[in-house]
Design an enzyme around this catalytic site. Sequence first.
Site, mmCIF file in Angstrom:
data_model
loop_
_atom_site.group_PDB
_atom_site.id
_atom_site.type_symbol
_atom_site.label_atom_id
_atom_site.label_comp_id
_atom_site.label_asym_id
_atom_site.label_seq_id
_atom_site.Cartn_x
_atom_site.Cartn_y
_atom_site.Cartn_z
ATOM 1 N N GLU A 43 5.148 56.128 3.827
ATOM 2 C CA GLU A 43 6.197 55.177 4.170
ATOM 3 C C GLU A 43 7.411 55.946 4.689
ATOM 4 O O GLU A 43 7.707 57.046 4.230
ATOM 5 C CB GLU A 43 6.571 54.378 2.924
ATOM 6 N N LYS A 113 5.194 44.758 4.997
ATOM 7 C CA LYS A 113 5.376 44.841 3.545
ATOM 8 C C LYS A 113 5.964 43.549 2.979
ATOM 9 O O LYS A 113 7.000 43.075 3.438
ATOM 10 C CB LYS A 113 6.289 46.027 3.237
ATOM 11 N N CYS A 156 3.871 51.098 -0.750
ATOM 12 C CA CYS A 156 4.785 51.515 -1.810
ATOM 13 C C CYS A 156 4.942 50.519 -2.963
ATOM 14 O O CYS A 156 4.086 50.441 -3.834
ATOM 15 C CB CYS A 156 6.147 51.854 -1.200
#
Length: 270
Positions: A43, A113, A156
Amino acid sequence: MKSYLAAAVQMTSGPNLQENLSQAEELIDLAVRQGAELVGLPENFPFLGAETDKLAQAETIAAESEKFLKTMAQRFQITLLGGGFPVPVGNGKVYNTALLVGANGDELARYEKVHLFDVNVPDGNTYRESETVLAGMWMPPIYPSKDLGNLGLSVCYDVRFPELYRHLSQMGAEVLFIPAAFTAYTGKDHWQVLLQARAIENTCYVIAPAQTGRHYATRQSHGHALIIDPWGMVLADAGDQPGVAIAAIEPSRLEQVRRQMPSLQHRVFI
């Protein structure tokens, strides 16, 4: 699905786009020279700096990142994941976007995300990802590859939401990508155990590229890019310096674990 080598790249990205892309290129080259056919970048691989600077440069970062990923995948003849970079969506915000690219340079899968990191970390740092990032609206995709297996995407903070990975396993995932820029404070206690849990409960391989070290001001990442097998065994750990974690993805191991521990077949609540 065949046996092959995968690599989780570990970087210390900063506020300079071109320096970050040069670092990424060197580490991709390192991974490929060791035989990796599937490579993941972490990321924020092209930029990790102040949020105001990220927004100001977002269009350039997005364009250069996509061009870079497609060029690298073609040059090295690999499947390559860019684990998270800003893509402008208007209203002064961006999507935190993961992009999977094939060896011919074509986009294979894209994920925006959905879980944003709005947390007051006990070390005194406060993170408000939602101030600059718009949450994605869709569950992450599966990319079915005849050679590499069914690849599931995430980014993440998603790792703390097991329902996302249950969705991916229900869709047939065999390899889970979890690229991250995990904070140093939370990473020391939670990073590895969360990754192992996602691997074990879904009997999947996990490839977790990572950021490491100090990026700017007080922003510091945990490191320890990992590759984990479906039993939860750590196969490779990049430590706390930039580098690569490389390990074999073995279909026979996947089949063995799923035969010995058929938990996905025993689900009651779906």
